[in-house]
Design an enzyme around this catalytic site. Sequence first.
Site, PDB file in Angstrom:
ATOM      1  N   SER A 173     -21.321  16.186  43.016  1.00 36.31           N
ATOM      2  CA  SER A 173     -21.739  15.010  42.256  1.00 36.31           C
ATOM      3  C   SER A 173     -20.539  14.275  41.582  1.00 36.31           C
ATOM      4  CB  SER A 173     -22.741  15.672  41.112  1.00 36.31           C
ATOM      5  OG  SER A 173     -21.919  16.358  40.170  1.00 36.31           O
ATOM      6  N   SER A 217     -19.611  20.296  42.922  1.00 33.15           N
ATOM      7  CA  SER A 217     -19.330  19.132  42.535  1.00 33.15           C
ATOM      8  C   SER A 217     -17.960  18.524  42.399  1.00 33.15           C
ATOM      9  CB  SER A 217     -20.174  18.863  41.600  1.00 33.15           C
ATOM     10  OG  SER A 217     -21.497  19.071  41.721  1.00 33.15           O
ATOM     11  N   LYS A 233     -15.619  11.226  34.426  1.00 33.12           N
ATOM     12  CA  LYS A 233     -17.056  11.392  35.072  1.00 33.12           C
ATOM     13  C   LYS A 233     -18.261  10.846  34.011  1.00 33.12           C
ATOM     14  CE  LYS A 233     -20.100  14.319  37.846  1.00 33.12           C
ATOM     15  NZ  LYS A 233     -20.211  15.771  38.357  1.00 33.12           N
TER      16      LYS A 233
END
Length: 520
Positions: A171, A195, A89
Amino acid sequence: MGDLQAVRGHLPGLLNATLDQLLEGLEKNHFTSVQLTKAYLTRIDQVNETVHAVVETNPDALAVAKALDDERASGSVRGPLHGIPVLVKNNIATKDKMGTTAGSHLLIGATVPRDAFVVQKLRHAGAIVLGKANMSQWANFRARGFNINGWSANGGQTHAAYHPDQDASGSSSGSAVAADLGLAWAALGTETDGSIICPAQRSSVVGVKPTVGLTSRDLVIPVSEHQDTVGPMARTVRDAAYLLQVIAGKDDCDKYTAGIPRIPDYVAACRDTLKGARIGVPWKAIQEGLEKNPRYASEVEGFKQTLPILEAAGAVLVEADYASATKDIRDLEMPVMGADFRVNLASYLSRLVTNPSNIHTLEDLREQTQKHPLESFPERDTGIWDNILDKQKWDNTSPEFKEKYDRLQQLGGPGGLPALLDQHNLVAVAMPSIMAPMWAAVVGCPGITVPMGHLKETEPVHEENGLVETGPGVPYGMSFLGRRWAEDDLLGLAYGFEQRTRVREREVKRVVVPSAEIEA
């Protein structure tokens, strides 16, 4: 020609390839890590204009793969992840030719002192850091509402693959979509509250949200030191366990990891442990969630219809409700996260080696975000930051913080998950994934989501800011939540559920699927 066909017959399809399959191919010389990496890079090229799951790929990935192939050829293999491409990420620092921006143009060109600890562990294990996965900008901690879900200024709008304009959730949006479409073997995500769990379920993959402190947050762009955690996102429970095994561990740069009691064999924990397992089902909290969001009715119904599978496997389902109300916890959670964010962000920014935009505080970040032409302001507002700076005003060094945090822990602990587990002698609590994350997040407990199904063709389409959140074909998941440091317990339950349902093996339609495969 016959030999070539035989080799091709042993090449796993990358949409659902497991680590065990990839390892077998590498060990038997059916293909190399260079060939595997090339295939993944091509797959990214084929679909990224549609799904925007990957912000950038590592320009050194093929060179790293070649070096790892040479190591393997010389008889040196570092472990199961040797020569295996993984995405991380875009809030997890890498000291290489890639950026770490949390999706903001204001961190383009900023450099970090070293790899994040979890990335160091990946590289030490022989994994190839293939690229950076897109994310909801600032880990969904900028704008009010959902108008930033899956979107980042320098990554674009991530879409999941099961419905046109599908909300990938956030996210860790890009990490989930990339794992689903086989753009890498697996990916790292981060979670503060939902997330990992939420985007994983919306892309029909497995996501593990570890106990806070099991995985280091060193040089991970933060939201909240009390809730942030780094975890794996993969297509199977076993593969998620492989990745968790590598990234878990104590780090002197993250004091929360000092509490790790031991690190079990997570891969060995992937055995069916449903028989005799006491699993709580908190119907009151599920009903509260449904009353607030009626669009999740089909997911709750799917959850109800799936519970008999657990019972048939020998699990003992116990109706057991949390003492605290969802709203009471939510009302405290956001101020606590905001208090952490203001301080934790400044701490991260202070460690940058270069900082071209000269951002040092949340005040700096807000001011420059609102002025930057590519940051989509005011269409995407800075409402969360505005509240922290203009209304709340206190942070986690203020006297107000302890009172609020202690109250949150009371609601989340004696009123929440830990108490429920203890009072009813449960190994885990099961919930629809869309409603599960908060109960584990606020007390730092672990959770895992496993694919449970897809919404039916008759499902009405529910849009949020132009993105389809629920509609025909959209996946949903089941979550198991457990005690701190009990990831192995959850993996066993999730593995048993996965083996009985095999949702990812069902024939489902995707809007886009990459076609490139390994060319041996």
